[in-house]
Scaffold this motif. Sequence first.
Motif, PDB file in Angstrom:
ATOM      1  N   ARG A   1     -12.280  -6.760 -25.495  1.00  0.00           N
ATOM      2  CA  ARG A   1     -12.032  -8.113 -26.001  1.00  0.00           C
ATOM      3  C   ARG A   1     -11.478  -8.992 -24.884  1.00  0.00           C
ATOM      4  O   ARG A   1     -10.746  -8.514 -24.017  1.00  0.00           O
ATOM      5  N   LEU A   2     -11.801 -10.268 -24.952  1.00  0.00           N
ATOM      6  CA  LEU A   2     -11.269 -11.211 -23.979  1.00  0.00           C
ATOM      7  C   LEU A   2     -11.292 -12.612 -24.562  1.00  0.00           C
ATOM      8  O   LEU A   2     -12.105 -12.917 -25.440  1.00  0.00           O
ATOM      9  N   PRO A   3     -10.390 -13.479 -24.103  1.00  0.00           N
ATOM     10  CA  PRO A   3     -10.428 -14.875 -24.547  1.00  0.00           C
ATOM     11  C   PRO A   3     -11.477 -15.643 -23.756  1.00  0.00           C
ATOM     12  O   PRO A   3     -11.624 -15.450 -22.543  1.00  0.00           O
ATOM     13  N   VAL A   4     -12.233 -16.509 -24.442  1.00  0.00           N
ATOM     14  CA  VAL A   4     -13.214 -17.366 -23.783  1.00  0.00           C
ATOM     15  C   VAL A   4     -13.024 -18.793 -24.292  1.00  0.00           C
ATOM     16  O   VAL A   4     -12.379 -19.020 -25.324  1.00  0.00           O
ATOM     17  N   TYR A   5     -13.614 -19.740 -23.571  1.00  0.00           N
ATOM     18  CA  TYR A   5     -13.327 -21.141 -23.857  1.00  0.00           C
ATOM     19  C   TYR A   5     -14.608 -21.941 -23.996  1.00  0.00           C
ATOM     20  O   TYR A   5     -15.482 -21.903 -23.124  1.00  0.00           O
ATOM     21  N   VAL A   6     -14.715 -22.670 -25.122  1.00  0.00           N
ATOM     22  CA  VAL A   6     -15.776 -23.651 -25.359  1.00  0.00           C
ATOM     23  C   VAL A   6     -15.090 -25.003 -25.462  1.00  0.00           C
ATOM     24  O   VAL A   6     -14.335 -25.242 -26.418  1.00  0.00           O
ATOM     25  N   TRP A   7     -15.318 -25.859 -24.472  1.00  0.00           N
ATOM     26  CA  TRP A   7     -14.546 -27.099 -24.381  1.00  0.00           C
ATOM     27  C   TRP A   7     -13.053 -26.768 -24.424  1.00  0.00           C
ATOM     28  O   TRP A   7     -12.570 -26.004 -23.617  1.00  0.00           O
ATOM     29  N   GLU A   8     -12.331 -27.280 -25.407  1.00  0.00           N
ATOM     30  CA  GLU A   8     -10.882 -27.006 -25.452  1.00  0.00           C
ATOM     31  C   GLU A   8     -10.527 -25.861 -26.398  1.00  0.00           C
ATOM     32  O   GLU A   8      -9.345 -25.555 -26.579  1.00  0.00           O
TER      33      GLU A   8
ATOM     34  N   GLY B   1     -18.960 -14.852 -10.857  1.00  0.00           N
ATOM     35  CA  GLY B   1     -19.953 -14.088 -11.583  1.00  0.00           C
ATOM     36  C   GLY B   1     -20.153 -14.628 -12.984  1.00  0.00           C
ATOM     37  O   GLY B   1     -19.403 -15.496 -13.452  1.00  0.00           O
ATOM     38  N   LEU B   2     -21.177 -14.128 -13.672  1.00  0.00           N
ATOM     39  CA  LEU B   2     -21.493 -14.545 -15.038  1.00  0.00           C
ATOM     40  C   LEU B   2     -21.467 -13.335 -15.951  1.00  0.00           C
ATOM     41  O   LEU B   2     -21.979 -12.272 -15.608  1.00  0.00           O
ATOM     42  N   ARG B   3     -20.881 -13.503 -17.119  1.00  0.00           N
ATOM     43  CA  ARG B   3     -20.797 -12.417 -18.094  1.00  0.00           C
ATOM     44  C   ARG B   3     -21.398 -12.887 -19.415  1.00  0.00           C
ATOM     45  O   ARG B   3     -21.358 -14.077 -19.750  1.00  0.00           O
ATOM     46  N   LEU B   4     -21.919 -11.929 -20.170  1.00  0.00           N
ATOM     47  CA  LEU B   4     -22.424 -12.207 -21.513  1.00  0.00           C
ATOM     48  C   LEU B   4     -21.380 -11.737 -22.512  1.00  0.00           C
ATOM     49  O   LEU B   4     -20.943 -10.586 -22.470  1.00  0.00           O
ATOM     50  N   VAL B   5     -20.970 -12.644 -23.406  1.00  0.00           N
ATOM     51  CA  VAL B   5     -19.965 -12.288 -24.409  1.00  0.00           C
ATOM     52  C   VAL B   5     -20.504 -12.594 -25.798  1.00  0.00           C
ATOM     53  O   VAL B   5     -21.364 -13.445 -25.992  1.00  0.00           O
ATOM     54  N   ARG B   6     -19.963 -11.865 -26.769  1.00  0.00           N
ATOM     55  CA  ARG B   6     -20.343 -11.977 -28.174  1.00  0.00           C
ATOM     56  C   ARG B   6     -19.150 -12.541 -28.951  1.00  0.00           C
ATOM     57  O   ARG B   6     -18.004 -12.169 -28.718  1.00  0.00           O
ATOM     58  N   PHE B   7     -19.424 -13.439 -29.887  1.00  0.00           N
ATOM     59  CA  PHE B   7     -18.377 -13.998 -30.733  1.00  0.00           C
ATOM     60  C   PHE B   7     -17.776 -12.892 -31.590  1.00  0.00           C
ATOM     61  O   PHE B   7     -18.495 -12.165 -32.272  1.00  0.00           O
ATOM     62  N   ALA B   8     -16.473 -12.732 -31.531  1.00  0.00           N
ATOM     63  CA  ALA B   8     -15.822 -11.686 -32.320  1.00  0.00           C
ATOM     64  C   ALA B   8     -16.046 -11.954 -33.806  1.00  0.00           C
ATOM     65  O   ALA B   8     -15.758 -13.054 -34.285  1.00  0.00           O
ATOM     66  N   PRO B   9     -16.579 -10.993 -34.550  1.00  0.00           N
ATOM     67  CA  PRO B   9     -17.014 -11.268 -35.925  1.00  0.00           C
ATOM     68  C   PRO B   9     -15.907 -11.737 -36.859  1.00  0.00           C
ATOM     69  O   PRO B   9     -16.175 -12.480 -37.808  1.00  0.00           O
TER      70      PRO B   9
END
Length: 282
Positions: A86-93, A120-128
């Motif tokens: 798991r990791l935190p990601v950001y879409v706008w704010e 680098g670039l990573r692919l992440v999935r929205f935590a359900p």
Amino acid sequence: MKITQLNIYPVKSLGGIALDTAELTAEGLAWDRRWMVVDDVGRFVTQRQLPAMASIRVRLEDDALVLEHPAAAPLRVPLVAESLPRLPVYVWEDCCEALDEGAEARDWLGAVLGDWRGSGLRLVRFAPEHRRAVEPHYLAPGERAHTGFADGYPLLVVSEGSLAEVNRRLAAKGLDPVSMSRFRPSLVVDDAAPFAEDGWDTLAAADGAWRLGLRKPCQRCKITTVDQHSGEITVPGEPLRTLVEMNTRLAPGGYFGQNAIVLEGEGARLAVGDDVTARARP
């Protein structure tokens, strides 16, 4: 009035998938924007930064998300996530909880896209179990909505008449028409009146199975200038410049389509050819 297109974009800013039928969920059409590309600090990366992202084709199989590009063998990502970090990601704010799809996906993205300003670039999935709320100040009193990795809303609704008017303006400039894919809509209807959707409060199935609330005009960005097949910008600035000149909202910027939320009908199925009805704003 009928539905003429249903589209999903399983990975934010990669290629879309045109569907004949789709299931409606609280976050929009099923599997829409459930994955996203991020940099090393978890910030979202889109065609605004890397237009070539549009050239990655996306398929959904029964058990896998499949990414395809001429520069690499296809990448298969299981639809069922098992023990992903798991990791935190950001879409706008907005900070969202996500699942990291791992080194294979990271290496694949690097092979086809390179890096982004040394990252680098990573692919992440929205935590359900995560919920990302839609900005409340555009919703009616008592309304609540949430979305996945979309810019801000579960759905984008557009009419065929709006595209026809944009292409008429482009033709007057001696420019080629653009396809609806430039605007990456979720749901397209065959209303012939240009920008009719700007006056709608709701869009619903004729049989009452589902109902959407159209809540915010969609201000467009440079992604509209990217050819969604090649990932190239063949005419710099267009059709965004034309949208700005049209000034459909009597406000700075170019607008096209309406951001929408789900009011009723989670679990309902939508299909191209379905009859729909629109209710005007009070």
